[in-house]
Design an enzyme around this catalytic site. Structure first.
Site, PDB file in Angstrom:
ATOM      1  N   HIS A  68       2.903   1.654   2.315  1.00 21.02           N
ATOM      2  CA  HIS A  68       4.111   1.061   2.891  1.00 21.02           C
ATOM      3  C   HIS A  68       5.055   2.067   3.525  1.00 21.02           C
ATOM      4  CE1 HIS A  68       2.560  -2.737   2.032  1.00 21.02           C
ATOM      5  NE2 HIS A  68       2.426  -2.473   0.742  1.00 21.02           N
ATOM      6  N   HIS A 101      -4.945   2.187   1.821  1.00 22.46           N
ATOM      7  CA  HIS A 101      -5.791   1.045   2.191  1.00 22.46           C
ATOM      8  C   HIS A 101      -5.859   0.957   3.712  1.00 22.46           C
ATOM      9  CE1 HIS A 101      -6.488  -3.617   1.642  1.00 22.46           C
ATOM     10  NE2 HIS A 101      -7.460  -3.015   2.314  1.00 22.46           N
TER      11      HIS A 101
HETATM   12  N1  PXP Z   1      -4.508  -1.337  -6.369  1.00 27.61           N
HETATM   13  C1  PXP Z   1      -5.092  -2.018  -5.348  1.00 27.61           C
HETATM   14  C2  PXP Z   1      -6.575  -2.177  -5.377  1.00 27.61           C
HETATM   15  C3  PXP Z   1      -4.330  -2.528  -4.275  1.00 27.61           C
HETATM   16  O1  PXP Z   1      -4.933  -3.201  -3.277  1.00 27.61           O
HETATM   17  C4  PXP Z   1      -2.943  -2.282  -4.265  1.00 27.61           C
HETATM   18  C5  PXP Z   1      -2.128  -2.742  -3.111  1.00 27.61           C
HETATM   19  O2  PXP Z   1      -2.570  -2.181  -1.929  1.00 27.61           O
HETATM   20  C6  PXP Z   1      -2.380  -1.567  -5.332  1.00 27.61           C
HETATM   21  C7  PXP Z   1      -3.187  -1.121  -6.385  1.00 27.61           C
HETATM   22  C8  PXP Z   1      -0.930  -1.245  -5.398  1.00 27.61           C
HETATM   23  O3  PXP Z   1      -0.182  -2.421  -5.478  1.00 27.61           O
HETATM   24  P1  PXP Z   1       1.387  -2.346  -5.253  1.00 27.61           P
HETATM   25  O4  PXP Z   1       1.600  -1.853  -3.855  1.00 27.61           O
HETATM   26  O5  PXP Z   1       1.824  -3.747  -5.473  1.00 27.61           O
HETATM   27  O6  PXP Z   1       1.928  -1.383  -6.277  1.00 27.61           O
END
Ligand code: PXP
Length: 241
Positions: free
Chosen positions: A12, A45
């Site tokens: 992000h 990602h």
């Molecule tokens: N783990 C995986 C596999 C994810 O897809 C994500 C989000 O991209 C996260 C962890 C982290 O989630 P958050 O951004 O809600 O902390």
């Protein structure tokens, strides 16, 4: 209990950058700062629509970090080719639907077993540690083992969004899943939707080895800086162990 590893998801930072185009803020800079602040790994990602992390980000992250890079990827030929090109330390296979805002559920290994098997096999042959992002469901965990994945990441999103008794029920489900997965020889990670407030109960699960946290920490970083936000998250995790 062993200290939990903390992987920082920097997607992000790229979301904010892409809101205006251009180069700022740079997710690579966030990754280096997280590394300096004691992150155990960086997660990014690369989505099919490139809405946040770009191909160039992955190239730079693959080259420029001392700590492991965990590439989150959909199980597609395109993403497999990118993973094999950059050979990140780890790849976390996630479901991906173009219209979703974030990864809304775990991957259904049972329904997609035959499509997933060659992808997991090729990633492993390249020396990439494969994890499967799944719901904490026994059948899915068992299918991950059958697939040959050494790691599962249990989806904590539903737990994170729930309240009261329902949250307790979902927590128990994650705890049972972690115990079952560890018993059958898998390394257990968890992540999605974790915050200072909800991380403690997850961090207290003894079978967990790693948490991956992004959105909340990047948001907090706007107010207190990434180093401080990570330090407070670490405190919340360590206190629970
Ligand atoms: N783990 C995986 C596999 C994810 O897809 C994500 C989000 O991209 C996260 C962890 C982290 O989630 P958050 O951004 O809600 O902390």
């Amino acid at each position: 209990m062993k200290k939990l590893r903390l992987g920082i998801n920097i997607d992000h930072v790229a979301t904010v950058r892409n809101a205006r185009g251009g180069d700022n803020p740079d997710p690579m800079r966030a990754a280096l700062l997280a590394q300096e602040a004691g992150a155990d790994g960086i997660t990014a990602h690369l989505r099919e629509d490139r809405r946040h992390i770009s191909d160039d980000d992955i190239a730079r992250l693959s080259q420029g970090l001392k700590i492991p890079l965990n590439l989150e990827m959909a199980a597609t030929p395109e993403m497999l080719a990118i993973a094999l090109k950059h050979k990140p330390h780890a790849a976390c296979v996630v479901p991906e639907k173009r219209e979703e805002r974030t990864t809304e559920g775990g991957i259904d290994i049972i329904s997609h077993f035959d499509r997933l098997k060659p992808i997991v096999t090729q990633l492993k042959a390249a020396g990439i540690r494969v994890s499967m992002f799944i719901e904490p469901d026994r059948k899915q965990i068992d299918a991950a083992r059958e697939l040959g994945a050494p790691v599962v990441e249990l989806h904590t999103g539903a737990y994170a969004n729930a309240q009261g008794e329902h949250r307790e029920k979902l927590l128990k489900h994650i705890r049972n899943g972690a115990e079952f997965g560890a018993d059958i020889g898998l390394e257990i990670h968890a992540g999605h939707g974790l915050t200072y407030e909800n991380v403690g109960a997850i961090a207290a699960i003894p079978h967990l080895v790693e948490l991956n946290i992004g959105h909340f920490l990047i948001g907090e970083a706007m107010f207190v800086g990434l180093t401080n936000a990570m330090a407070r998250m670490r405190e919340c995790m360590d206190r629970a162990r």
